[in-house]
Design an enzyme around this catalytic site. Structure first.
Site, PDB file in Angstrom:
ATOM      1  N   HIS A   1       0.743  -1.232   0.028  1.00  0.00           N
ATOM      2  CA  HIS A   1      -0.219   0.033   0.048  1.00  0.00           C
ATOM      3  C   HIS A   1       0.810   1.040   0.102  1.00  0.00           C
ATOM      4  CE1 HIS A   1      -3.883  -1.885   1.584  1.00  0.00           C
ATOM      5  NE2 HIS A   1      -3.415  -2.821   0.818  1.00  0.00           N
TER       6      HIS A   1
ATOM      7  N   GLU B   1       1.035   3.938   1.819  1.00  0.00           N
ATOM      8  CA  GLU B   1       1.428   4.113   3.102  1.00  0.00           C
ATOM      9  C   GLU B   1       2.450   3.446   3.647  1.00  0.00           C
ATOM     10  OE1 GLU B   1      -2.919   5.331   3.034  1.00  0.00           O
ATOM     11  OE2 GLU B   1      -1.647   3.706   2.255  1.00  0.00           O
TER      12      GLU B   1
ATOM     13  N   CYS C   1      -6.018   2.532   5.832  1.00  0.00           N
ATOM     14  CA  CYS C   1      -6.882   1.097   6.237  1.00  0.00           C
ATOM     15  C   CYS C   1      -6.033   0.691   7.452  1.00  0.00           C
ATOM     16  CB  CYS C   1      -6.666  -0.026   4.988  1.00  0.00           C
ATOM     17  SG  CYS C   1      -4.870  -0.500   4.810  1.00  0.00           S
TER      18      CYS C   1
ATOM     19  N   CYS D   1      -2.523  -0.006   7.172  1.00  0.00           N
ATOM     20  CA  CYS D   1      -1.601   1.116   7.141  1.00  0.00           C
ATOM     21  C   CYS D   1      -1.479   1.981   8.336  1.00  0.00           C
ATOM     22  CB  CYS D   1      -1.997   2.190   5.944  1.00  0.00           C
ATOM     23  SG  CYS D   1      -1.647   1.249   4.299  1.00  0.00           S
TER      24      CYS D   1
END
Length: 169
Positions: free
Chosen positions: A63, A65, A93, A96
């Site tokens: 992801h 992040e 999410c 993250c």
């Protein structure tokens, strides 16, 4: 590392960093990535970027992040990002957010929220419910312990406590 270049002696504003994270996300879509971008600004002002590469790298943890945090940690030579700020194109999410907590990020700013993401087909609601709800919300992936003898069960922690050269985190 950084593509943000504010004037000499000036730092970008939070809105400018956030706009850059959104621009990274938009550009990433054009490069076979997901619509997510993130920037970590370290306590000393260094800037590290990350974009979503889940499908491009076949890595469900890639992801934006997490990628930005990994880049910051590698660039700074530390796992502790105390004093850093994370700017992300979308509300983090649970993975993250947890990564941000483990990295000791001081603050997170985001643009789009989880509902905007869901409207675009990125619905993490089941994951939020998994962590926020009760056992009935954990049916998608039950997690349980298996009884092992106590000495075997805690052997890694025993070894950790005996290791005088360990790096605390």
């Amino acid at each position: 590392m950084s593509t943000i270049a504010p004037g000499p002696g000036t730092a970008a504003t939070p809105a400018e960093y956030l706009a850059r994270a959104v621009a990274l996300a938009t550009d990433n879509v054009r490069n076979a990535g997901g619509p997510f971008g993130a920037i970590v600004v370290s306590a000393d002002g260094r800037v590290f970027e990350g974009v979503n590469r889940v499908t491009a790298n076949l890595d469900p943890s890639a992801h934006a992040e997490v990628t930005a945090i990994r880049n910051a940690c590698q660039g700074l030579g530390t796992f502790d990002l105390s004093g850093a700020v994370l700017y992300t194109s979308c509300e983090p999410c649970p993975m993250c957010l947890a990564t941000s907590l483990w990295a000791r990020i001081d603050r997170v700013y985001f643009a789009a929220d989880r509902h905007d993401a869901a409207d675009a087909g990125f619905d993490d609601a089941v994951f939020y419910r998994y962590f926020e709800g009760g056992p009935e919300d954990r049916a998608i992936m039950p997690v349980s312990d298996i009884s092992l003898p106590a000495e075997e069960r805690v052997a890694p922690f025993t070894e950790w406590n005996l290791n005088t050269s360990r790096v605390e985190y």
